[in-house]
Design a protein around this motif. Structure first.
Motif, short mmCIF file in Angstrom:
data_model
loop_
_atom_site.label_atom_id
_atom_site.label_comp_id
_atom_site.label_asym_id
_atom_site.label_seq_id
_atom_site.Cartn_x
_atom_site.Cartn_y
_atom_site.Cartn_z
N ALA A 22 0.86 -1.18 0.00
CA ALA A 22 0.00 0.00 0.00
C ALA A 22 0.89 1.23 0.00
CB ALA A 22 -0.90 0.01 1.22
N LEU A 23 0.41 2.26 -0.62
CA LEU A 23 1.16 3.50 -0.71
C LEU A 23 0.27 4.63 -0.24
CD1 LEU A 23 3.62 5.16 -1.74
CD2 LEU A 23 2.48 5.23 -3.96
N VAL A 24 0.73 5.35 0.76
CA VAL A 24 0.04 6.53 1.25
C VAL A 24 0.99 7.70 1.06
CG1 VAL A 24 -0.95 7.68 3.27
CG2 VAL A 24 -1.24 5.21 2.97
N VAL A 25 0.52 8.72 0.37
CA VAL A 25 1.32 9.91 0.14
C VAL A 25 0.59 11.08 0.79
CG1 VAL A 25 2.32 11.44 -1.59
CG2 VAL A 25 2.18 8.99 -2.04
N ARG A 26 1.26 11.73 1.74
CA ARG A 26 0.63 12.86 2.40
C ARG A 26 1.68 13.91 2.69
NH1 ARG A 26 -0.44 11.29 8.66
NH2 ARG A 26 1.74 11.13 9.20
N GLY A 27 1.23 15.12 2.90
CA GLY A 27 2.14 16.20 3.22
C GLY A 27 1.54 17.55 2.87
N GLU A 28 2.31 18.56 3.10
CA GLU A 28 1.88 19.93 2.85
C GLU A 28 1.68 20.17 1.36
OE1 GLU A 28 1.27 22.19 5.28
OE2 GLU A 28 1.72 20.62 6.73
N ALA A 29 0.89 21.16 1.05
CA ALA A 29 0.64 21.53 -0.34
C ALA A 29 1.95 21.96 -1.01
CB ALA A 29 -0.37 22.67 -0.41
N GLY A 30 2.14 21.49 -2.24
CA GLY A 30 3.27 21.94 -3.02
C GLY A 30 4.58 21.20 -2.81
N ILE A 31 4.56 20.06 -2.10
CA ILE A 31 5.83 19.37 -1.86
C ILE A 31 6.10 18.24 -2.84
CG2 ILE A 31 5.85 19.95 0.59
CD1 ILE A 31 5.09 16.99 1.13
N GLY A 32 5.18 18.00 -3.78
CA GLY A 32 5.43 17.02 -4.82
C GLY A 32 4.66 15.72 -4.69
N LYS A 33 3.57 15.71 -3.96
CA LYS A 33 2.78 14.49 -3.80
C LYS A 33 2.26 14.00 -5.16
CE LYS A 33 -0.09 16.40 -0.98
NZ LYS A 33 0.47 17.74 -0.88
N SER A 34 1.72 14.90 -5.95
CA SER A 34 1.19 14.51 -7.25
C SER A 34 2.28 13.96 -8.16
CB SER A 34 0.50 15.70 -7.94
OG SER A 34 -0.62 16.10 -7.19
N THR A 35 3.46 14.54 -8.09
CA THR A 35 4.59 14.06 -8.89
C THR A 35 4.97 12.64 -8.48
OG1 THR A 35 5.39 16.32 -9.18
CG2 THR A 35 6.97 14.54 -9.57
#
Length: 59
Positions: A22-35
């Protein structure tokens, strides 16, 4: 191209090399989650599809 994300990309590659994960990607806006998610999707191409949010192995 994502810079400074080698550790995260290596973890994604490790997850995709296993039988399950499983992969969970979280963090502040603009840190590259979508990338990172785009990287994961590109690496998983042909491995799974996600209709309705479920992943099914294709190979």
């Amino acid at each position: 191209m994502s810079y400074g994300r080698q550790a995260e990309q290596a973890r994604i590659d490790e997850l995709l090399g296993g039988l399950a994960g499983a992969l969970v990607v979280r963090g502040e806006a603009g840190i590259g989650k979508s990338t990172l998610l785009e990287y994961a999707a590109a690496r998983a191409s042909g491995w799974c599809e996600q209709p309705g949010g479920h992943c099914r192995r294709l190979r």
